[in-house]
Design an enzyme around this catalytic site. Sequence first.
Site, short mmCIF file in Angstrom:
data_model
loop_
_atom_site.label_atom_id
_atom_site.label_comp_id
_atom_site.label_asym_id
_atom_site.label_seq_id
_atom_site.Cartn_x
_atom_site.Cartn_y
_atom_site.Cartn_z
N HIS A 1 -5.68 -17.41 10.56
CA HIS A 1 -5.37 -18.29 9.41
C HIS A 1 -5.37 -19.72 9.91
CE1 HIS A 1 -3.45 -20.06 5.95
NE2 HIS A 1 -3.54 -18.93 5.31
N SER B 1 -6.18 -9.12 0.27
CA SER B 1 -5.47 -8.07 1.03
C SER B 1 -4.41 -7.37 0.18
CB SER B 1 -4.84 -8.65 2.29
OG SER B 1 -4.15 -9.82 1.98
N LEU B 2 -3.65 -8.13 -0.61
CA LEU B 2 -2.66 -7.46 -1.47
C LEU B 2 -3.39 -6.55 -2.46
CD1 LEU B 2 -0.10 -10.35 -2.16
CD2 LEU B 2 0.22 -8.38 -0.67
N HIS C 1 -3.80 -13.63 11.95
CA HIS C 1 -3.23 -13.39 10.62
C HIS C 1 -3.54 -12.00 10.07
CE1 HIS C 1 -1.71 -14.51 6.72
NE2 HIS C 1 -2.87 -14.32 6.13
N ALA D 1 0.83 -1.21 0.00
CA ALA D 1 0.00 0.00 0.00
C ALA D 1 0.87 1.26 0.00
CB ALA D 1 -0.95 -0.01 1.20
N GLU E 1 -3.73 -2.78 5.25
CA GLU E 1 -4.31 -3.47 6.42
C GLU E 1 -4.55 -2.53 7.60
OE1 GLU E 1 -2.24 -7.02 7.62
OE2 GLU E 1 -3.58 -7.36 9.32
N ARG F 1 -12.23 -19.20 5.72
CA ARG F 1 -11.17 -19.34 6.73
C ARG F 1 -11.66 -19.48 8.16
NH1 ARG F 1 -6.30 -15.40 4.82
NH2 ARG F 1 -5.89 -16.76 3.06
N LYS G 1 9.46 0.94 10.03
CA LYS G 1 9.97 0.55 11.34
C LYS G 1 11.20 -0.36 11.22
CE LYS G 1 7.72 -1.48 15.36
NZ LYS G 1 6.47 -2.11 15.82
N ARG H 1 -12.27 -11.49 5.75
CA ARG H 1 -11.65 -11.20 4.45
C ARG H 1 -11.59 -12.44 3.56
NH1 ARG H 1 -6.36 -11.77 2.62
NH2 ARG H 1 -5.70 -12.35 4.71
N GLU I 1 -8.60 -20.40 -4.22
CA GLU I 1 -8.50 -20.45 -2.76
C GLU I 1 -9.91 -20.44 -2.17
OE1 GLU I 1 -4.12 -18.56 -1.75
OE2 GLU I 1 -5.85 -17.27 -1.47
C1 SIN Z 1 -2.07 -17.49 2.29
O1 SIN Z 1 -1.20 -17.63 1.45
O2 SIN Z 1 -2.75 -18.41 2.73
C2 SIN Z 1 -2.31 -16.14 2.86
C3 SIN Z 1 -2.88 -15.27 1.85
C4 SIN Z 1 -3.89 -14.35 2.44
O3 SIN Z 1 -3.92 -14.16 3.65
O4 SIN Z 1 -4.72 -13.85 1.67
#
Ligand code: SIN
Length: 539
Positions: free
Chosen positions: A242, A389-390, A349, A29, A373, A288, A47, A384, A125
Site C-alpha cells: 500500500h 478485498s472486502l 498490505h 469471509a 485473503e 497501487r 487467533k 488487486r 479510488e
Molecule cells: C485503503 O483504505 O486504502 C485500503 C483499502 C484496500 O486495501 O482496498
Amino acid sequence: MIPEYLVSFSPDALPSEEVDCLIIGCGIAGLRAAVELDGLKVLIACKNDPFDGCTYHAQGGIAAALLPPDSPEIHFSDTINAGCFLNDEEATRILVNEGVERVKELIDWGCKFDKKGKNLDFTKEAAHSFPRILHARGDATGKEIIHALLTKIGQIPGIILRGKFFLIDLVCEDETVKGGLFYDIASESLLIVKAKKIIVASGGSGQIYQETTNPVTITGDLQAAAFRKGALLGDMEFYQFHPTTLYMAGVPRFLISESVRGEGAILVNIYGERFMRNYHPDMELAPRDVVSRAIVCEMRRTNSNCVYLDMRKLKSDFIISRFPQIYNFCLKYGLDITKDLIPVRPSAHYAMGGIVTDIFGKTILENLFACGEVACTGVHGANRLASNSLLEGLVFGARAGKKARDEISTMKKDSHSKISSFRVKKHNGPFIDIYDLQRSIKSLMWRNVGIERDAGSLGEAMQKLDAWGKYIFLNEFFSPTGWEVQNMFILSLVMTHAALSRQESRGAHFRKDFPEPNEKWKKRQMFNKHFFNSLKERK
Ligand code: SIN
C-alpha cells in the site's frame, strides 16, 4: 524438508470436540460463510478476536457497481486491467456480479454505509472508472461490517465463536482434512476439533514483512498449515504494497486510506513537489503498484525516508467528518492532518496469492475450503483493485459456506472418523532464538523480496532461507511465536521461489532486471510442498 506437522500429538490423550463445520478466521469471509450454515453446529475459531483482524481495521471501503452508469461489466474490466490480465475471468465475473447482491444483502442486514443526503455516498479510488466504493463511519468501514455480521450471526443459535484459539495444524489423513489441532492460549493446552468440513478464512500474511499495515496476528499460519498437508499455494509472487502508511518513529504503521487520495489529497516529496505527475497520467490515482514504486523512486532520488500526503486543500470540517479515525489517530501523535503534511511511505498490505481454490472455495484437499485473503481464487490477478478485498470475502465466503452446507447435507450422520497420532521426529536441534529469526525473516523479505526485486536480491534471500531451513524444523516449539515463525518461513520460501522464477514484471511483482511484462509469462504459478521437498532432495 517441509514437515507434515509442527508438533506431536496423540488424539486419545487430548480433549476433543466435534462440529459440523469448523471455520478458522472471523473477518468478513469467515463470518459471511457462517451465515450460510444456519441449523448446523459451527465453531468459528480465531487467533485473537474479531476486533483485531484485517477486516475490522479496513478503512477505505467495499467496491460494488450498484448504480448506472456504472455496471458489473465495467467493474470487471477495471479489475482485469489492475490485475494485468492474469485474473481468473470466471471467478472475477462472479465477484463483480454476485458482489452487487451480497452488498445489498449486507445493507438489508443492517450495515449502514455512509450516505450523502438520501443516497449512498460512493468514493472513487485508484484505477476504478467510477466512484463505486461504499464506506461507513467515515473511514471505519470494517468496523461497521463486522458489527453487522456479528449481529446477524448472533441470531443463529448453532454458531459458537471462540477467540485466542490458535490453529497449529490441520489434521489430515490421506489428503482428507478431518479437523484442526488447536492451542488454547488462555489455558495453554492442546485440543482437537473434528469437523465434517473446514473453512479457512484467516486472512493474509503481512507480518512476514518488516513494514506492514496488517495486525500482528497476520502471519500466514493457515496458508502454511494447508501447504504442509499438500494444498497448492498460487500467485505467491504477487504481494501488494500500500503506498501510504504513516511513517513516524515509534508510531505503529497506521494505514492512511487510499480514499484520502480519492477525495483529493495529493502526494508531495520533501521539496513540496507533486511528483506523481512525472510517473502516471492518473497521478495519485494510478494503480497501487505504480504509486508505491514512484514513492520509492522519489525517496531514493531525494535521499529521504518518506514522502508526504497533503490534504490541506480539503475543508477541515470535511476531513474530520470523512476521516475521523485517521484524523484522531494522527492527532494523538501531534499531527493535525487538516493543517500538517502526513509523512507516509509504502508497506506490505495484501496477498494476492494464497491457497488455491475453485469458484466454490474448494481446495484440492478433501473437506477443506478457503475464502477471503487466505485463498487464491485468481480474482486479483497480479494486482488487486482497491476495495475489491472486502467484496471478495463477502462473495466467496458466501459461496464456500453454501457449498460446505450442501456437502454436509449429503454426508453420513456420523462422519467424524478416527484421527491417528503423530510423532514429530526428534532431532535434538540446537537452541534457536526464535525472536531473532522472526526479525531476520521480516527484514530479509522487506529488503530482498519487497517492492523492487531482482535475481541478486531474490537469490540472496533463497540462500539465507535455505540456510535457516536447515534448523528451523529441528525442534518442536510449544509457543505461538515458534509456530508463527515456522509458518512465516514456509511462506517466505514459496514467495521468494515464485518471485525468482517469474522473469518479468507484472502488477505488484516488479523485477528490476526484467522491468517489462513478457507474454511468455502470462500464466500463473502454483506450488505444493512436494515440489520444495524434491528440490531439497536434489541439493
Ligand atoms: C485503503 O483504505 O486504502 C485500503 C483499502 C484496500 O486495501 O482496498
